[in-house]
Design a protein around this motif. Structure first.
Motif, PDB file in Angstrom:
ATOM      1  N   GLY A 123      73.356 -16.164  41.293  1.00 31.05           N
ATOM      2  CA  GLY A 123      73.734 -14.828  41.745  1.00 31.05           C
ATOM      3  C   GLY A 123      75.242 -14.637  41.698  1.00 31.05           C
ATOM      4  O   GLY A 123      75.742 -13.572  41.294  1.00 31.05           O
ATOM      5  N   GLU A 183      71.729 -10.924  33.993  1.00 29.65           N
ATOM      6  CA  GLU A 183      71.024 -10.233  35.074  1.00 29.65           C
ATOM      7  C   GLU A 183      69.512 -10.338  34.876  1.00 29.65           C
ATOM      8  O   GLU A 183      68.769 -10.614  35.825  1.00 29.65           O
ATOM      9  CB  GLU A 183      71.444  -8.755  35.107  1.00 29.65           C
ATOM     10  CG  GLU A 183      70.802  -7.953  36.219  1.00 29.65           C
ATOM     11  CD  GLU A 183      71.232  -8.389  37.606  1.00 29.65           C
ATOM     12  OE1 GLU A 183      70.367  -8.425  38.510  1.00 29.65           O
ATOM     13  OE2 GLU A 183      72.422  -8.700  37.792  1.00 29.65           O
ATOM     14  N   TYR A 186      68.354 -13.938  35.422  1.00 34.48           N
ATOM     15  CA  TYR A 186      68.460 -14.221  36.854  1.00 34.48           C
ATOM     16  C   TYR A 186      67.252 -13.659  37.603  1.00 34.48           C
ATOM     17  O   TYR A 186      66.653 -14.341  38.448  1.00 34.48           O
ATOM     18  CB  TYR A 186      69.760 -13.623  37.382  1.00 34.48           C
ATOM     19  CG  TYR A 186      69.953 -13.682  38.881  1.00 34.48           C
ATOM     20  CD1 TYR A 186      69.901 -14.895  39.565  1.00 34.48           C
ATOM     21  CD2 TYR A 186      70.210 -12.520  39.606  1.00 34.48           C
ATOM     22  CE1 TYR A 186      70.094 -14.954  40.935  1.00 34.48           C
ATOM     23  CE2 TYR A 186      70.414 -12.571  40.974  1.00 34.48           C
ATOM     24  CZ  TYR A 186      70.344 -13.787  41.635  1.00 34.48           C
ATOM     25  OH  TYR A 186      70.539 -13.835  42.999  1.00 34.48           O
ATOM     26  N   GLU A 187      66.868 -12.431  37.289  1.00 38.35           N
ATOM     27  CA  GLU A 187      65.711 -11.813  37.941  1.00 38.35           C
ATOM     28  C   GLU A 187      64.432 -12.570  37.601  1.00 38.35           C
ATOM     29  O   GLU A 187      63.563 -12.762  38.463  1.00 38.35           O
ATOM     30  CB  GLU A 187      65.591 -10.341  37.531  1.00 38.35           C
ATOM     31  CG  GLU A 187      66.716  -9.456  38.060  1.00 38.35           C
ATOM     32  CD  GLU A 187      66.805  -9.453  39.578  1.00 38.35           C
ATOM     33  OE1 GLU A 187      65.736  -9.498  40.239  1.00 38.35           O
ATOM     34  OE2 GLU A 187      67.929  -9.434  40.113  1.00 38.35           O
ATOM     35  N   GLN A 188      64.310 -13.010  36.358  1.00 36.34           N
ATOM     36  CA  GLN A 188      63.137 -13.795  35.969  1.00 36.34           C
ATOM     37  C   GLN A 188      63.098 -15.130  36.706  1.00 36.34           C
ATOM     38  O   GLN A 188      62.032 -15.570  37.157  1.00 36.34           O
ATOM     39  CB  GLN A 188      63.138 -14.025  34.453  1.00 36.34           C
ATOM     40  CG  GLN A 188      62.879 -12.767  33.647  1.00 36.34           C
ATOM     41  CD  GLN A 188      62.881 -13.026  32.154  1.00 36.34           C
ATOM     42  OE1 GLN A 188      63.367 -14.060  31.682  1.00 36.34           O
ATOM     43  NE2 GLN A 188      62.328 -12.094  31.388  1.00 36.34           N
ATOM     44  N   LYS A 190      64.326 -15.801  39.638  1.00 41.35           N
ATOM     45  CA  LYS A 190      63.962 -15.555  41.034  1.00 41.35           C
ATOM     46  C   LYS A 190      62.452 -15.384  41.191  1.00 41.35           C
ATOM     47  O   LYS A 190      61.860 -15.897  42.151  1.00 41.35           O
ATOM     48  CB  LYS A 190      64.702 -14.326  41.577  1.00 41.35           C
ATOM     49  CG  LYS A 190      66.183 -14.545  41.804  1.00 41.35           C
ATOM     50  CD  LYS A 190      66.801 -13.456  42.680  1.00 41.35           C
ATOM     51  CE  LYS A 190      66.783 -12.111  42.012  1.00 41.35           C
ATOM     52  NZ  LYS A 190      67.463 -11.080  42.832  1.00 41.35           N
ATOM     53  N   ILE A 191      61.838 -14.682  40.257  1.00 40.00           N
ATOM     54  CA  ILE A 191      60.390 -14.467  40.321  1.00 40.00           C
ATOM     55  C   ILE A 191      59.642 -15.781  40.134  1.00 40.00           C
ATOM     56  O   ILE A 191      58.671 -16.069  40.858  1.00 40.00           O
ATOM     57  CB  ILE A 191      59.958 -13.439  39.263  1.00 40.00           C
ATOM     58  CG1 ILE A 191      60.511 -12.053  39.622  1.00 40.00           C
ATOM     59  CG2 ILE A 191      58.434 -13.387  39.142  1.00 40.00           C
ATOM     60  CD1 ILE A 191      60.320 -11.010  38.538  1.00 40.00           C
TER      61      ILE A 191
END
Length: 231
Positions: A123, A183, A186-188, A190-191
Motif C-alpha cells: 500500500g 494499483e 495491489y487490489e488483486q 488484497k483479495i
C-alpha cells in the motif's frame, strides 16, 4: 552500458559471484533491456574485474536464457519470448491454484503475519509510486504463500523456471502506466490474501487465476509499445 547499476560487493562474495549478480540483477530489472549488446571488455572495466569472471558470468546467463550469442554479431541480452510466457502462464496458474487451496486449508500463523505486513508495505509503495519496491514485494507475497504451506522449494523452482515472465512483469509496472498497474495488482493481492484468511477456496483460486492470466493480456499491449523487446 550507461544504464548499468553497480551494487556493492558482499564481504565474502567472490569476484565471479559478484560479476554474475550485478549482470543478472541489471538484466532482470531491465536496466539492461532485451537486445542490449554486451561487451566483456567494457564490462570488466566498469566492474573493475578481469575479463575471466565476466566471461564466466556470460556463460551462466546464457545457460539461463538471458544472453544470446549471435555468430559474427556478438552477445546480446535475450529478448522476451512470448511462446515461453504462454507455457509458463499455464504452469503458474495450475500450481498457484493448488497453493491457495492448500493455504485455505492450513496456513501457519507466522506467515499470516508476514502476509499482512507485505500487503501493508505494498500500500505504501503504491502511494509513493515505487515500482521497483512494489515488484520485489509482489514476489515476496507469492513466496510467503508457498512458505506458509510448507512448500518453499517449489517457489524456488517457479522462480527459476521462466525468467522472461519476471522481466515482462517488470516492464509492465515500469512503463507509463505503472501507477495504474500497481494499483490493480495491489487490489488483486488484497483479495487473494483475504480469501486465504477466510478459507474461501473458490474466491482465492478465481482471483489467483485472473492475477496470473493478466500477464498475457498485458504482454499483447507491451509488444505494441516495445516491439524491440520481444522475440
Amino acid at each position: 552500458m550507461d544504464k548499468l547499476i553497480l551494487i556493492e560487493k558482499e564481504p565474502h562474495e567472490t569476484v565471479r559471484e559478484y560479476a554474475y549478480r550485478v549482470l543478472y540483477q541489471n538484466i532482470m530489472t531491465l536496466k539492461l533491456p532485451p537486445g542490449t549488446a554486451m561487451s566483456e571488455q567494457e564490462l570488466s572495466g566498469i566492474l573493475q574485474v578481469s575479463r575471466t569472471p565476466v566471461r564466466e558470468a556470460f556463460i551462466r546467463l546464457a545457460q539461463k536464457g538471458l544472453l544470446e550469442v549471435l555468430p559474427q554479431r556478438g552477445t546480446f541480452v535475450s529478448k522476451i519470448h512470448t511462446e515461453q510466457l504462454a507455457e509458463f502462464r499455464f504452469f503458474r496458474v495450475t500450481l498457484e491454484r493448488a497453493i491457495v487451496e492448500l493455504a485455505c486449508q492450513e496456513f501457519l500463523d507466522p506467515w499470516r503475519t508476514k502476509l499482512e505486513f507485505c500487503i501493508f508495505e505494498q500500500g505504501k509503495f503504491v502511494a509513493n509510486g515505487n515500482a521497483e519496491s512494489f515488484f520485489k514485494s509482489d514476489n515476496t507475497l507469492h513466496s510467503l504463500l508457498y512458505e506458509g504451506c510448507g512448500k518453499p522449494h517449489i517457489w524456488q523452482v517457479v522462480q527459476d523456471s521462466n525468467l522472461d515472465y519476471a522481466r515482462a512483469r517488470v516492464l509492465n509496472i515500469s512503463d507509463g502506466y505503472a501507477a495504474e498497474q500497481m494499483e490493480l495488482l495491489y487490489e488483486q493481492h488484497k483479495i487473494i490474501v483475504q480469501a486465504v484468511f477466510d478459507k474461501n477456496v473458490k474466491a482465492a483460486q478465481d482471483m489467483m487465476t485472473k492475477h496470473i492470466n493478466k500477464v498475457m493480456v498485458d504482454v499483447a499491449v507491451l509488444k505494441k509499445e516495445y516491439p524491440e523487446y520481444f522475440g
